[in-house]
Write a protein that holds these residues in place. Structure first.
Motif, PDB file in Angstrom:
ATOM      1  N   THR A 264      19.724  -9.229 -29.299  1.00  0.00           N
ATOM      2  CA  THR A 264      19.098 -10.537 -29.253  1.00  0.00           C
ATOM      3  C   THR A 264      19.251 -11.173 -30.625  1.00  0.00           C
ATOM      4  N   SER A 265      18.860 -12.410 -30.742  1.00  0.00           N
ATOM      5  CA  SER A 265      19.071 -13.130 -31.992  1.00  0.00           C
ATOM      6  C   SER A 265      18.304 -12.513 -33.162  1.00  0.00           C
ATOM      7  N   ASP A 266      17.219 -11.806 -32.895  1.00  0.00           N
ATOM      8  CA  ASP A 266      16.461 -11.219 -34.004  1.00  0.00           C
ATOM      9  C   ASP A 266      16.879  -9.769 -34.279  1.00  0.00           C
ATOM     10  N   LEU A 267      18.071  -9.394 -33.833  1.00  0.00           N
ATOM     11  CA  LEU A 267      18.666  -8.084 -34.062  1.00  0.00           C
ATOM     12  C   LEU A 267      17.969  -6.951 -33.316  1.00  0.00           C
ATOM     13  N   GLU A 268      17.104  -7.266 -32.402  1.00  0.00           N
ATOM     14  CA  GLU A 268      16.452  -6.259 -31.573  1.00  0.00           C
ATOM     15  C   GLU A 268      17.302  -6.078 -30.315  1.00  0.00           C
ATOM     16  N   PRO A 269      17.506  -4.839 -29.877  1.00  0.00           N
ATOM     17  CA  PRO A 269      18.295  -4.651 -28.657  1.00  0.00           C
ATOM     18  C   PRO A 269      17.739  -5.461 -27.485  1.00  0.00           C
ATOM     19  N   GLN A 270      18.641  -5.926 -26.634  1.00  0.00           N
ATOM     20  CA  GLN A 270      18.258  -6.773 -25.509  1.00  0.00           C
ATOM     21  C   GLN A 270      17.228  -6.103 -24.604  1.00  0.00           C
ATOM     22  N   GLY A 271      17.362  -4.793 -24.369  1.00  0.00           N
ATOM     23  CA  GLY A 271      16.396  -4.083 -23.519  1.00  0.00           C
ATOM     24  C   GLY A 271      14.982  -4.153 -24.062  1.00  0.00           C
ATOM     25  N   ILE A 272      14.847  -4.057 -25.374  1.00  0.00           N
ATOM     26  CA  ILE A 272      13.526  -4.149 -26.017  1.00  0.00           C
ATOM     27  C   ILE A 272      12.942  -5.542 -25.789  1.00  0.00           C
ATOM     28  N   ALA A 273      13.762  -6.553 -25.959  1.00  0.00           N
ATOM     29  CA  ALA A 273      13.299  -7.932 -25.753  1.00  0.00           C
ATOM     30  C   ALA A 273      12.838  -8.117 -24.313  1.00  0.00           C
ATOM     31  N   ARG A 274      13.552  -7.538 -23.337  1.00  0.00           N
ATOM     32  CA  ARG A 274      13.137  -7.628 -21.930  1.00  0.00           C
ATOM     33  C   ARG A 274      11.793  -6.939 -21.717  1.00  0.00           C
ATOM     34  N   VAL A 275      11.610  -5.771 -22.342  1.00  0.00           N
ATOM     35  CA  VAL A 275      10.340  -5.044 -22.218  1.00  0.00           C
ATOM     36  C   VAL A 275       9.203  -5.883 -22.799  1.00  0.00           C
ATOM     37  N   ARG A 276       9.402  -6.413 -23.995  1.00  0.00           N
ATOM     38  CA  ARG A 276       8.356  -7.229 -24.638  1.00  0.00           C
ATOM     39  C   ARG A 276       7.996  -8.447 -23.782  1.00  0.00           C
ATOM     40  N   GLN A 277       9.012  -9.139 -23.259  1.00  0.00           N
ATOM     41  CA  GLN A 277       8.764 -10.335 -22.462  1.00  0.00           C
ATOM     42  C   GLN A 277       8.029  -9.992 -21.172  1.00  0.00           C
ATOM     43  N   ALA A 278       8.467  -8.931 -20.483  1.00  0.00           N
ATOM     44  CA  ALA A 278       7.837  -8.536 -19.223  1.00  0.00           C
ATOM     45  C   ALA A 278       6.397  -8.087 -19.452  1.00  0.00           C
ATOM     46  N   ALA A 279       6.159  -7.368 -20.529  1.00  0.00           N
ATOM     47  CA  ALA A 279       4.792  -6.938 -20.841  1.00  0.00           C
ATOM     48  C   ALA A 279       3.918  -8.156 -21.108  1.00  0.00           C
ATOM     49  N   SER A 280       4.426  -9.097 -21.877  1.00  0.00           N
ATOM     50  CA  SER A 280       3.690 -10.323 -22.172  1.00  0.00           C
ATOM     51  C   SER A 280       3.384 -11.094 -20.894  1.00  0.00           C
ATOM     52  N   ASP A 281       4.385 -11.199 -20.002  1.00  0.00           N
ATOM     53  CA  ASP A 281       4.202 -11.934 -18.751  1.00  0.00           C
ATOM     54  C   ASP A 281       3.101 -11.328 -17.884  1.00  0.00           C
ATOM     55  N   ARG A 282       2.899 -10.027 -17.990  1.00  0.00           N
ATOM     56  CA  ARG A 282       1.886  -9.337 -17.173  1.00  0.00           C
ATOM     57  C   ARG A 282       0.594  -9.074 -17.936  1.00  0.00           C
ATOM     58  N   GLY A 283       0.506  -9.547 -19.169  1.00  0.00           N
ATOM     59  CA  GLY A 283      -0.699  -9.327 -19.967  1.00  0.00           C
ATOM     60  C   GLY A 283      -0.886  -7.870 -20.350  1.00  0.00           C
ATOM     61  N   LEU A 284       0.213  -7.155 -20.487  1.00  0.00           N
ATOM     62  CA  LEU A 284       0.184  -5.718 -20.785  1.00  0.00           C
ATOM     63  C   LEU A 284       0.387  -5.515 -22.284  1.00  0.00           C
ATOM     64  N   GLU A 285      -0.578  -4.854 -22.916  1.00  0.00           N
ATOM     65  CA  GLU A 285      -0.463  -4.578 -24.347  1.00  0.00           C
ATOM     66  C   GLU A 285       0.381  -3.333 -24.550  1.00  0.00           C
ATOM     67  N   ILE A 286       1.438  -3.474 -25.356  1.00  0.00           N
ATOM     68  CA  ILE A 286       2.323  -2.354 -25.650  1.00  0.00           C
ATOM     69  C   ILE A 286       2.579  -2.284 -27.142  1.00  0.00           C
ATOM     70  N   GLU A 287       3.029  -1.131 -27.587  1.00  0.00           N
ATOM     71  CA  GLU A 287       3.472  -0.946 -28.963  1.00  0.00           C
ATOM     72  C   GLU A 287       4.839  -0.279 -28.882  1.00  0.00           C
ATOM     73  N   ILE A 288       5.846  -0.892 -29.491  1.00  0.00           N
ATOM     74  CA  ILE A 288       7.189  -0.321 -29.489  1.00  0.00           C
ATOM     75  C   ILE A 288       7.496   0.207 -30.878  1.00  0.00           C
ATOM     76  N   THR A 289       7.963   1.455 -30.919  1.00  0.00           N
ATOM     77  CA  THR A 289       8.260   2.133 -32.171  1.00  0.00           C
ATOM     78  C   THR A 289       9.717   2.557 -32.198  1.00  0.00           C
ATOM     79  N   GLU A 290      10.388   2.278 -33.301  1.00  0.00           N
ATOM     80  CA  GLU A 290      11.740   2.789 -33.476  1.00  0.00           C
ATOM     81  C   GLU A 290      11.614   4.234 -33.940  1.00  0.00           C
TER      82      GLU A 290
END
Length: 165
Positions: free
Chosen positions: A5-31
């Motif tokens: 993605t444009s912010d250098l984060e893998p596309q799959g991570i961006a999809r996870v973040r967006q889907a979690a946000s859309d469902r009101g799901l709090e997540i923490e992603i760690t490299e």
């Protein structure tokens, strides 16, 4: 090379973040560094192996799929899962079908952000716990409250696992 993605984060991570946000799901992603085993992954994340939840994409005979969430220290119980789903045949798809069904490579699969909204079946052992899961890209883990994930995805909770071995 994974799509970025444009912010250098893998596309799959961006999809996870967006889907979690859309469902009101709090997540923490760690490299994290790559792990060669469940125990090594748990050590890297500072948790017990049971705190890692494997997301298995499972194929039904009608070519539809479901997600089975299984604690890392346990294995899927095919007879139990078939009984809960109400079918007499289930199987793990090959790598290409798993990718086509979810948009994620094996080892990164998670219901959150999947390209298809397949039903989710969660093993009863994950209830009430904060768990680590795949995050849509290799080298990352997602932490989430299992109960929140179950609620956000309307998951069926049942005993669908058995001890490893």
């Amino acid at each position: 090379m994974p799509e970025q993605t444009s912010d250098l984060e893998p596309q799959g991570i961006a999809r996870v973040r967006q889907a979690a946000s859309d469902r009101g799901l709090e997540i923490e992603i760690t490299e994290r560094p790559a792990a060669n085993s469940l125990n090594e992954a748990a050590e890297i994340l500072g948790i017990e192996p049971s705190g890692i939840v494997k997301t298995l994409v499972v194929k039904r005979s009608d070519d539809t799929y479901l997600f089975a969430l299984i604690p890392g220290d346990r294995a899927i119980s095919w007879p139990k899962l078939r009984a809960v789903v109400g079918v007499n045949k289930l199987q793990l798809p090959d790598q290409e079908r798993a990718l086509a069904a979810t948009g994620y490579e094996r080892g990164t699969i998670v219901p959150v952000g999947s390209t298809n909204d397949w039903p989710v079946y969660a093993d009863a052992d994950i209830v009430g716990r904060r768990v680590a899961m795949g995050a849509g890209a290799h080298g990352y883990s997602m932490f989430v409250q299992a109960d929140d994930l179950i609620s956000a995805y309307g998951a069926t909770v049942a005993d669908i696992s058995q001890p490893l071995g």
